[in-house]
Scaffold this motif. Structure first.
Motif, PDB file in Angstrom:
ATOM      1  N   ASN A  59       0.817  -1.224   0.000  1.00 13.29           N
ATOM      2  CA  ASN A  59       0.000   0.000   0.000  1.00 13.29           C
ATOM      3  C   ASN A  59       0.848   1.270   0.000  1.00 13.29           C
ATOM      4  O   ASN A  59       0.458   2.296   0.555  1.00 13.29           O
ATOM      5  N   ASP A  60       2.029   1.190  -0.624  1.00 13.26           N
ATOM      6  CA  ASP A  60       2.922   2.331  -0.766  1.00 13.26           C
ATOM      7  C   ASP A  60       3.393   2.926   0.557  1.00 13.26           C
ATOM      8  O   ASP A  60       3.660   4.136   0.655  1.00 13.26           O
ATOM      9  N   THR A  95       0.370   2.347   5.625  1.00 15.03           N
ATOM     10  CA  THR A  95      -0.509   1.759   4.610  1.00 15.03           C
ATOM     11  C   THR A  95      -1.793   2.548   4.404  1.00 15.03           C
ATOM     12  O   THR A  95      -2.556   2.245   3.481  1.00 15.03           O
ATOM     13  N   SER A  98      -2.062   6.577   1.311  1.00 10.64           N
ATOM     14  CA  SER A  98      -2.553   6.710  -0.066  1.00 10.64           C
ATOM     15  C   SER A  98      -4.070   6.636  -0.126  1.00 10.64           C
ATOM     16  O   SER A  98      -4.680   7.028  -1.126  1.00 10.64           O
ATOM     17  N   SER A 102      -6.459  10.443  -1.161  1.00 11.29           N
ATOM     18  CA  SER A 102      -7.272  10.282  -2.360  1.00 11.29           C
ATOM     19  C   SER A 102      -8.712  10.714  -2.082  1.00 11.29           C
ATOM     20  O   SER A 102      -9.002  11.344  -1.058  1.00 11.29           O
ATOM     21  N   GLU A 558      -6.907  -0.453  -2.025  1.00 14.03           N
ATOM     22  CA  GLU A 558      -5.783  -1.318  -2.368  1.00 14.03           C
ATOM     23  C   GLU A 558      -4.632  -0.547  -3.019  1.00 14.03           C
ATOM     24  O   GLU A 558      -3.814  -1.133  -3.739  1.00 14.03           O
ATOM     25  N   ASN A 559      -4.582   0.761  -2.790  1.00 17.02           N
ATOM     26  CA  ASN A 559      -3.475   1.593  -3.277  1.00 17.02           C
ATOM     27  C   ASN A 559      -3.497   1.771  -4.789  1.00 17.02           C
ATOM     28  O   ASN A 559      -2.456   1.840  -5.431  1.00 17.02           O
ATOM     29  N   HIS A 560      -4.671   1.884  -5.356  1.00 15.70           N
ATOM     30  CA  HIS A 560      -4.771   2.145  -6.792  1.00 15.70           C
ATOM     31  C   HIS A 560      -5.412   3.503  -7.085  1.00 15.70           C
ATOM     32  O   HIS A 560      -4.994   4.186  -8.023  1.00 15.70           O
ATOM     33  N   TYR A 562      -5.575   6.640  -5.842  1.00 14.24           N
ATOM     34  CA  TYR A 562      -4.801   7.881  -5.894  1.00 14.24           C
ATOM     35  C   TYR A 562      -3.909   7.912  -7.127  1.00 14.24           C
ATOM     36  O   TYR A 562      -3.867   8.906  -7.866  1.00 14.24           O
ATOM     37  N   TRP A 563      -3.238   6.805  -7.386  1.00 13.10           N
ATOM     38  CA  TRP A 563      -2.317   6.753  -8.518  1.00 13.10           C
ATOM     39  C   TRP A 563      -3.069   6.680  -9.841  1.00 13.10           C
ATOM     40  O   TRP A 563      -2.591   7.209 -10.858  1.00 13.10           O
TER      41      TRP A 563
END
Length: 636
Positions: A59-60, A95, A98, A102, A558-560, A562-563
């Motif tokens: 999770n970056d 974790t 991110s 967002s 799941e850390n997607h 924001y990116w």
């Protein structure tokens, strides 16, 4: 002679087995350079430590917690700041960053670190948020040394090839985490020495294209070296390499299509490269779907039974080594406090409902806008008629029934079953999230100490935030929550594995790449595979907006997100706006709830994403150390 530090206690449980002969060696925490590269067990331990020194896979998170003395991998200028390196670590609060930066959730309270200021005002020219630079180059240097040294080690030729390929995978992941933050960075593949030439000691930034091409080329090449199944679960295998390849190629394709190429080429990509990147993402994802042993997890699906669909989606993240997980960071063993290791993490205590050892939990509270992204089972929009919702009283079943099963598996709210929840309107083992009570004569009670005929004006779940004046959204994160975790001890009591890559993402990567290549039927089929597994109405047609919404729902937290918003260049609009939350007010007479919607739940100042934040700043401090580094646009 150089010493190499290996944290054996932490890393011995990263994979499914540990080396007893290694643990018998003394001393356990430091070895001379000459010894390490002649000892197969120490060589393996060295590589194993680099997996842990790549926390961005989880999770970056950007730091590692190995002890109260810090970790060798924490090389950030703030490495002496306990609150920073502990708070940003993969073992504790790192974790969640991110998620809260967002449009998924707002930070409430409890963590040692947060991004409240950066969410409101943007990331400043001084940086300092989710940084992956000094720590990254520390890991990259170690990996470069490993790649150089292992070919002359006593390992077998096949083992050498596999272990070097693993190191190259980790190095590619480090650079992936850097390029998506900073654009072009110095691309180092050798170990600098004191007498190295100046261009190696003080390197210039490579172009963003050179970084993406390196990552994509490396992952493709090592996918042909790594075995389909590794000798230890948790190591990178062929399919993990292709997963990173697909993720990176999709990211690069988006930057090329939606971003802007800067004149110095340090940020941005030529637009004419987008299709070739999308093709690489398409091909790699297709290979994983068709050729790998992984399958979408469906073990708990029982026809159209809602409960089975909900539990099935939960178990993707709770059931270890299930059919969907391509690569996982394993968690297990003793907790850190007292006297254990740091191979666990803190997801449950951060996100679970009360009861909790500090009376908090719910550190990141999902926004109403995310809740509305979950459609109804029949495929109709989940967007609420907000005026109507606030015009009447509701039971929780009336308000939230017939939603996409992933909603109940990803989100908890008022009325959600939860073991040991304090009894109130719902009785025991059910979350009571009301904040306010309407008496039989119509009086509204809001004080957190008030009650009426034995019924508290503020439900147990709302108590901490109400008593401290913190606005909550009325929702919590259910995904990854382990109902057996003990949240009454301390941090680092979570033992669920973290899915670094799972097949659900692969289907959606494939769908997006297919759509960008005008293969709309392929995209539609892939998205409907995900929706079919979830138990929600399939789509009859496909658009990019539908694909992006499916990613928002399926991959929430799941850390997607924001990116994704950054690579689509939508962050400046999607993250520069007010967000909403709800407040449940219990009507004592009917035991139903009045629902109040708060349109600016973050406060009077709305979140902002400045355009310059599509790239993090290099910072004055780093440029002061290396005069050859150029700053990113609009930070000077």
């Amino acid at each position: 002679m150089k010493k190499i530090y290996i944290a054996i206690v932490l890393f011995g449980t990263l994979f499914s087995s540990c080396k007893d002969d290694l643990l018998d060696k003394a001393p356990l925490d430091r070895f001379t350079d000459a010894v390490v590269w002649k000892d197969p067990a120490l060589i393996d331990a060295f590589l194993l430590s680099q997996y842990a020194y790549t926390p961005v896979m989880i999770n970056d998170a950007t730091t590692v917690f190995t002890s109260w003395d810090g970790s060798p991998s924490n090389r950030d200028p703030r490495s002496g700041n306990l609150r920073y390196w502990f708070g940003n670590s993969a073992q504790t609060f790192g974790t969640g960053l991110s998620i809260e930066i967002s449009d998924e959730a707002k930070y409430t309270s409890g963590a040692w670190t947060n991004v409240l200021a950066e969410k409101i005002f943007g990331i400043s020219a001084e940086g300092g948020v989710m940084e992956w630079w000094e720590n990254s180059y520390y890991t990259i240097r170690n990996l470069n040394e490993f790649i150089e040294r292992v070919p002359s080690s006593p390992l077998s030729d096949r083992k050498k090839a596999i272990r070097v390929a693993e190191a190259r995978f980790l190095r590619a992941f480090c650079y992936f985490a850097m390029v998506k933050r900073y654009g072009g960075v110095p691309l180092l593949t050798t170990v600098p020495q004191l007498d190295s030439p100046e261009e190696l000691l003080y390197p210039k930034r490579n172009t963003e294209q050179e970084l993406w091409d390196f990552i994509i080329s490396e992952t493709k090449e090592i996918s042909e070296i790594l075995p389909p199944v590794q000798d230890e679960y948790g190591r990178a295998n062929k399919w993990a390499a292709l997963s990173l390849h697909a993720r990176a190629a999709l990211f690069a394709g988006s930057i090329a299509k939606y971003g802007t190429l800067n004149a110095n080429k340090l940020t941005g990509l030529p637009s004419n490269l987008s299709q070739s990147y999308f093709q690489k993402a398409y091909d790699a994802s297709k290979s994983i779907i068709e050729d790998s042993p992984y399958k979408l997890y469906t073990d708990d699906v029982r026809g159209n039974d809602l409960e089975g669909r909900v539990q099935n989606f939960k178990n993707i993240f709770l059931k270890k080594r299930n059919s969907e997980i391509i690569m996982a960071k394993q968690h297990g063993g003793k907790s850190f406090d007292p006297g254990g290791g740091t191979s666990t993490w803190s997801w449950d205590i951060c996100h679970a409902p009360r009861p909790s050892v500090w009376g908090q939990g719910n550190y990141q509270a999902p926004y109403l806008e995310l809740i509305e992204a979950f459609d109804y089972i029949d495929g109709t929009s989940g967007t609420l008629d907000r005026n109507y919702v606030q015009s009447r009283l509701w039971t929780m079943d009336e308000l939230w029934k017939n939603r996409d099963p992933r909603f109940y598996a990803s989100i908890w709210t008022n009325g959600t079953p939860w073991r040991d929840a304090v009894a109130s309107n719902f009785g025991k083992d059910t979350i009571n999230f009301h904040q306010g009570l309407i008496t039989e004569d119509g009086t509204l009670l809001t004080n957190f100490t008030a009650s009426y005929k034995g019924m508290p004006a503020v439900g147990d779940q709302s108590y901490f935030h109400a008593s401290t004046g913190i606005a909550n959204t009325g929702f919590g994160i259910m995904k990854y929550l382990d109902p057996t975790a003990n949240n009454m001890i301390w941090l680092m009591e979570s033992r669920t594995d973290y899915a670094i890559f799972r097949l659900g993402e692969t289907y959606l990567n494939f769908a997006e790449a297919a759509y960008e290549l005008s293969r709309t039927n392929d995209a539609l089929i892939a998205v409907n595979e995900i929706r079919s597994r979830a138990g929600v109405q399939q789509l009859s047609s496909i658009t990019m907006d539908k694909i992006r919404k499916e990613r928002q729902v399926e991959l929430a937290f799941e850390n997607h997100r924001y990116w994704d918003l950054r690579r689509w260049r939508e962050a400046e609009t999607k993250l520069s706006r007010p967000f909403s939350g709800i407040q449940y007010v219990l009507d004592y007479s009917t035991k139903k709830y009045k629902v109040l919607i708060h349109d600016r739940i973050d406060g009077e100042v709305d979140p902002t994403f400045p355009v310059r934040n599509y790239y993090f700043p290099i910072t004055v401090a780093r440029r002061g150390q290396n005069k050859n580094l150029e700053e990113n646009p609009d930070y000077n």
